[in-house]
Design a protein around this motif. Structure first.
Motif, mmCIF file in Angstrom:
data_model
loop_
_atom_site.group_PDB
_atom_site.id
_atom_site.type_symbol
_atom_site.label_atom_id
_atom_site.label_comp_id
_atom_site.label_asym_id
_atom_site.label_seq_id
_atom_site.Cartn_x
_atom_site.Cartn_y
_atom_site.Cartn_z
ATOM 1 N N PRO A 174 5.576 24.845 7.525
ATOM 2 C CA PRO A 174 5.314 26.233 7.111
ATOM 3 C C PRO A 174 4.025 26.409 6.324
ATOM 4 N N LEU A 175 3.510 25.338 5.709
ATOM 5 C CA LEU A 175 2.285 25.454 4.892
ATOM 6 C C LEU A 175 1.182 24.538 5.412
ATOM 7 N N GLY A 176 1.344 24.039 6.618
ATOM 8 C CA GLY A 176 0.347 23.112 7.166
ATOM 9 C C GLY A 176 0.376 21.775 6.437
ATOM 10 N N SER A 178 0.862 -1.187 0.000
ATOM 11 C CA SER A 178 0.000 0.000 0.000
ATOM 12 C C SER A 178 0.896 1.234 0.000
ATOM 13 N N GLU A 179 0.309 2.384 -0.322
ATOM 14 C CA GLU A 179 1.073 3.641 -0.294
ATOM 15 C C GLU A 179 1.683 3.865 1.082
ATOM 16 N N GLU A 180 0.941 3.444 2.109
ATOM 17 C CA GLU A 180 1.441 3.624 3.477
ATOM 18 C C GLU A 180 2.677 2.778 3.749
ATOM 19 N N ILE A 181 2.674 1.545 3.207
ATOM 20 C CA ILE A 181 3.870 0.692 3.402
ATOM 21 C C ILE A 181 5.065 1.329 2.700
ATOM 22 N N LEU A 182 4.825 1.822 1.475
ATOM 23 C CA LEU A 182 5.903 2.492 0.739
ATOM 24 C C LEU A 182 6.437 3.666 1.562
ATOM 25 N N MET A 183 5.507 4.439 2.095
ATOM 26 C CA MET A 183 5.903 5.631 2.850
ATOM 27 C C MET A 183 6.676 5.262 4.112
ATOM 28 N N GLN A 189 6.741 19.012 -7.035
ATOM 29 C CA GLN A 189 7.075 20.431 -7.279
ATOM 30 C C GLN A 189 7.128 20.698 -8.770
ATOM 31 N N THR A 190 6.140 21.478 -9.187
ATOM 32 C CA THR A 190 5.995 21.730 -10.615
ATOM 33 C C THR A 190 6.110 23.207 -10.942
ATOM 34 N N ARG A 191 6.224 24.030 -9.909
ATOM 35 C CA ARG A 191 6.297 25.480 -10.185
ATOM 36 C C ARG A 191 7.378 26.109 -9.290
ATOM 37 N N PRO A 192 7.841 27.283 -9.694
ATOM 38 C CA PRO A 192 8.909 27.926 -8.913
ATOM 39 C C PRO A 192 8.454 28.217 -7.483
ATOM 40 N N LEU A 193 9.410 28.227 -6.574
ATOM 41 C CA LEU A 193 9.100 28.551 -5.181
ATOM 42 C C LEU A 193 8.688 30.014 -5.073
ATOM 43 N N GLU A 194 7.723 30.267 -4.206
ATOM 44 C CA GLU A 194 7.350 31.663 -3.963
ATOM 45 C C GLU A 194 8.274 32.250 -2.889
ATOM 46 N N VAL A 207 16.677 9.296 -2.255
ATOM 47 C CA VAL A 207 15.681 9.272 -3.331
ATOM 48 C C VAL A 207 14.825 8.018 -3.180
ATOM 49 N N MET A 208 13.511 8.200 -3.330
ATOM 50 C CA MET A 208 12.575 7.120 -3.009
ATOM 51 C C MET A 208 12.336 6.178 -4.196
ATOM 52 N N GLY A 209 12.696 4.931 -4.035
ATOM 53 C CA GLY A 209 12.384 3.884 -5.004
ATOM 54 C C GLY A 209 13.429 3.669 -6.081
ATOM 55 N N ALA A 228 4.652 14.279 4.231
ATOM 56 C CA ALA A 228 4.181 13.094 4.962
ATOM 57 C C ALA A 228 5.357 12.159 5.274
ATOM 58 N N ASP A 229 6.279 11.999 4.321
ATOM 59 C CA ASP A 229 7.506 11.218 4.580
ATOM 60 C C ASP A 229 8.248 11.804 5.781
ATOM 61 N N GLY A 230 8.364 13.128 5.781
ATOM 62 C CA GLY A 230 9.075 13.812 6.865
ATOM 63 C C GLY A 230 8.384 13.605 8.201
HETATM 64 N N1 LIG Z 1 3.207 7.994 -4.129
HETATM 65 C C1 LIG Z 1 3.740 7.152 -3.225
HETATM 66 O O1 LIG Z 1 3.318 6.059 -3.118
HETATM 67 C C2 LIG Z 1 4.922 7.586 -2.465
HETATM 68 C C3 LIG Z 1 5.295 8.932 -2.369
HETATM 69 N N2 LIG Z 1 6.329 9.332 -1.628
HETATM 70 C C4 LIG Z 1 6.624 10.735 -1.383
HETATM 71 O O2 LIG Z 1 5.644 11.553 -1.934
HETATM 72 C C5 LIG Z 1 6.249 12.647 -2.610
HETATM 73 C C6 LIG Z 1 5.325 13.183 -3.632
HETATM 74 O O3 LIG Z 1 4.238 13.671 -2.955
HETATM 75 P P1 LIG Z 1 3.169 14.614 -3.663
HETATM 76 O O4 LIG Z 1 2.792 14.028 -4.958
HETATM 77 O O5 LIG Z 1 2.107 14.840 -2.668
HETATM 78 O O6 LIG Z 1 4.024 15.919 -3.950
HETATM 79 P P2 LIG Z 1 4.898 16.866 -3.003
HETATM 80 O O7 LIG Z 1 6.281 16.802 -3.483
HETATM 81 O O8 LIG Z 1 4.671 16.599 -1.578
HETATM 82 O O9 LIG Z 1 4.360 18.327 -3.386
HETATM 83 C C7 LIG Z 1 2.983 18.527 -3.509
HETATM 84 C C8 LIG Z 1 2.499 19.520 -2.500
HETATM 85 O O10 LIG Z 1 3.363 20.617 -2.441
HETATM 86 C C9 LIG Z 1 2.719 21.782 -2.927
HETATM 87 N N3 LIG Z 1 3.657 22.508 -3.762
HETATM 88 C C10 LIG Z 1 4.425 22.028 -4.781
HETATM 89 N N4 LIG Z 1 5.216 22.979 -5.268
HETATM 90 C C11 LIG Z 1 4.944 24.100 -4.557
HETATM 91 C C12 LIG Z 1 5.462 25.418 -4.566
HETATM 92 N N5 LIG Z 1 6.405 25.794 -5.428
HETATM 93 N N6 LIG Z 1 4.989 26.304 -3.677
HETATM 94 C C13 LIG Z 1 4.045 25.942 -2.794
HETATM 95 N N7 LIG Z 1 3.512 24.709 -2.734
HETATM 96 C C14 LIG Z 1 3.958 23.795 -3.596
HETATM 97 C C15 LIG Z 1 1.514 21.291 -3.659
HETATM 98 O O11 LIG Z 1 0.550 22.301 -3.566
HETATM 99 P P3 LIG Z 1 -0.611 22.457 -4.697
HETATM 100 O O12 LIG Z 1 0.075 22.312 -6.020
HETATM 101 O O13 LIG Z 1 -1.552 21.359 -4.423
HETATM 102 O O14 LIG Z 1 -1.134 23.806 -4.449
HETATM 103 C C16 LIG Z 1 1.164 20.045 -2.870
HETATM 104 O O15 LIG Z 1 0.454 20.374 -1.705
HETATM 105 C C17 LIG Z 1 7.512 12.061 -3.160
HETATM 106 O O16 LIG Z 1 8.449 13.069 -3.474
HETATM 107 C C18 LIG Z 1 7.942 11.177 -2.010
HETATM 108 O O17 LIG Z 1 8.664 11.955 -1.044
HETATM 109 C C19 LIG Z 1 7.114 8.352 -0.873
HETATM 110 O O18 LIG Z 1 6.564 8.299 0.399
HETATM 111 C C20 LIG Z 1 7.088 6.976 -1.498
HETATM 112 C C21 LIG Z 1 5.699 6.527 -1.775
#
Ligand SMILES: NC(=O)C1=CN([C@@H]2O[C@H](COP(=O)(O)OP(=O)(O)OC[C@H]3O[C@@H](n4cnc5c(N)ncnc54)[C@H](OP(=O)(O)O)[C@@H]3O)[C@@H](O)[C@H]2O)[C@@H](O)CC1
Ligand SMILES: Nc1ncnc2c1ncn2[C@@H]1O[C@H](COP(=O)(O)OP(=O)(O)O)[C@@H](O)[C@H]1O
Ligand SMILES: [K+]
Length: 459
Positions: A77-79, A22-27, A118-123, A163-165, A57-59
């Motif tokens: 910082p972002l809940g 499950s995703e939880e086991i992976l995590m 992370q798909t967009r630049p940091l604010e 790095v995971m996996g 969540a990993d953290g």
């Molecule tokens: N899938 C699995 O089974 C497993 C997954 N695993 C772990 O999951 C991770 C992937 O998790 P993930 O898909 O939730 O993405 P993640 O990197 O936490 O970011 C998404 C969040 O961040 C936010 N956010 C992003 N950029 C932002 C910005 N610039 N500025 C501000 N906010 C920003 C974004 O916000 P939103 O775009 O929704 O507004 C959203 O809330 C992967 O790296 C690995 O560590 C492992 O446990 C192994 C098993």
């Protein structure tokens, strides 16, 4: 070698479906691997910075596991947003994990802010946070991907990236080497080889280097091929390539052109009859007529290493379309010229550097040739497959390093290696010799590099 992936979401999904996890086991396994990295060095306290998604969540899961082992502080910082982050938060709170409101001093910092999501630049506030974290005097561990990598210029500066996996492409961008630190792959509940699926991109290992070896005591120089290096305006470039070819095992090396040569190199004015490989382009300039080069490179039966200036000549297209073994060895600017010459369009260096894997693959799909695309992570591409060399060092950032590499590839082609294998072994040997150099990082000369290659051993 190990497969490299653009994304691993489908691998996570497959792992759950095929192996009943499950995703939880992976995590939980991801969090355990993070704990291991945190505890690798003695410490009293750790600050874990968690984002709103599953990276956070990993953290949070890591914070729970470290509870009672060391002093744990969690910054959110972002809940929390994702269901798993919410669940891991509740579990951490039930254990009374300390939540802090600002960055606090600690022996280690875990960046679990953003990972593959992370798909967009940091604010601005996140940029400021990363800058504060980078300024901490602490060991720095990135969860999955250092926050900011691939999206902007402010990036978490990790000592270790867990790095995971499986390995991810973003960790091997040209500018990533200065921020990822040591890369450790976490197994997520099944052995890595079961988690991985075949990939057209591979990261090379030391074991992929197959140095030439003279096992048969009955031999003569003719058994090891004859390399011709085409000299040019900057004659030193060709001489370095020729010296490297000789040292890397070619039985005979000739130099076409006028120059004072070391005694083991032979001077020639034309293609020696039994030449097996021709190396050309380094320092070439306008010394030779295009017809002469065409006869040497295109019309001869010899294997070819097409370096530097040859990548920007009309005959590059003929070599690209050729059936015989051809290895192109451009650096980024030369690759732009080469792409144009072979009809793959005009691209600038910046675009090329941001899309190295994709463009190397595209180049290799249109030809039987092998591409050695030089850089911090040199790529070898052949028929759609791309091999990335993770080794090498800034000691190589010197005029002449590339000339040595071209000569080394020529030497292996002359000794009968298939072009892809010649390219892979030469690229690895070149990079590993630079890493093994014991002098100051500024002091590696092409001659010392050639000596270093001579001392390498197969893994
Ligand atoms: N899938 C699995 O089974 C497993 C997954 N695993 C772990 O999951 C991770 C992937 O998790 P993930 O898909 O939730 O993405 P993640 O990197 O936490 O970011 C998404 C969040 O961040 C936010 N956010 C992003 N950029 C932002 C910005 N610039 N500025 C501000 N906010 C920003 C974004 O916000 P939103 O775009 O929704 O507004 C959203 O809330 C992967 O790296 C690995 O560590 C492992 O446990 C192994 C098993
Ligand atoms: N920082 C670095 N890390 C790894 N390899 C590097 C680095 N800088 C340069 N190199 C390697 O050094 C060589 C430089 O080649 P090139 O620029 O063609 O040099 P030249 O034409 O002067 O001989 C390439 O193989 C490249 O991969
Ligand atoms: K991260």
């Amino acid at each position: 070698m190990h497969p490299l992936y653009k994304q691993v979401e489908t691998l996570d999904k497959r792992c759950c479906e095929v192996f009943g996890l499950s995703e939880e086991i992976l995590m939980e396994h991801a969090a355990l691997a993070l704990c291991k990295a945190v505890l690798e060095k003695p410490l009293i306290s750790v600050l874990i910075v968690c984002g709103p998604g599953n990276n956070g969540a990993d953290g949070l899961a890591c914070a729970r596991l470290l509870c009672g082992v060391c002093e744990v502080k969690v910054l959110l910082p972002l809940g929390v947003k994702s269901p798993l982050a919410t669940l891991q938060y509740a579990r951490a709170i039930a254990l009374h994990v300390k939540i802090v409101k600002a960055v606090e001093k600690a022996d280690a910092v875990v960046d679990a802010l953003f990972g593959s999501g992370q798909t967009r630049p940091l604010e601005a506030p996140m940029v400021a946070l990363i800058e504060t974290l980078n300024a901490q005097d602490a060991r720095k561990i990135a969860c999955d991907i250092p926050t900011g990598l691939g999206t902007g210029t402010t990036v978490f500066q990790a000592d270790v990236t867990v790095v995971m996996g499986a390995l991810k492409e973003v960790l091997f961008l040209e500018n990533a080497k200065s921020v990822v630190g040591k890369i450790e792959v976490a197994e997520l509940g099944v052995p890595r080889c079961m988690y991985e699926v075949p990939s057209q991109t591979q990261v090379l290992s030391v074991q992929d280097m197959r140095l030439p070896h003279r096992a048969n005591p009955v031999s003569h120089k003719g058994d090891f091929g004859h390399v011709l290096v085409v000299g040019g305006e900057k004659e030193g470039a060709g001489i370095l390539a020729a010296m490297a070819a000789f040292s890397f095992g070619a039985g005979l090396v000739s130099y076409l052109g006028e120059a004072f040569l070391p005694p083991h190199l032979m001077k020639t004015a034309s293609l020696p009859p039994k030449t097996t490989a021709v190396v050309a382009g380094m320092g070439l300039g306008n010394t030779h007529k295009e017809t002469t080069l065409k006869a040497l490179l295109v019309e001869s039966a010899c294997a070819v290493v097409a370096d530097a200036d040859v990548c920007d000549m009309p005959l590059a297209q003929m070599l690209y379309a050729h059936e015989k073994p051809v290895v192109f060895t451009p650096h980024p600017k030369e690759f732009c010229a080469l792409m144009k010459r072979v009809g793959l369009g005009e691209v600038d260096v910046e675009t090329v550097q941001a899309n190295r894997l994709a463009l190397a693959r595209q180049f290799s799909l249109g030809s039987k040739s092998v591409l050695v695309f030089k850089g911090v992570h040199t790529l070898v591409a052949h028929k759609g497959e791309v091999y990335l060399c993770p080794f090498g060092s800034p000691a190589l950032s010197k005029g002449g390093s590339g000339d040595v590499l071209a000569g080394m590839i020529g030497a292996l082609l002359a000794q009968g290696y298939a072009p892809k294998e010649a390219a892979i072994t030469a690229v690895l040997a070149h990079a590993l010799a630079a890493e093994a150099y014991e002098g100051n990082t500024y002091a590696l000369t092409p001659e010392r590099l050639i000596e270093g290659v001579a001392c390498l051993k197969n893994a």
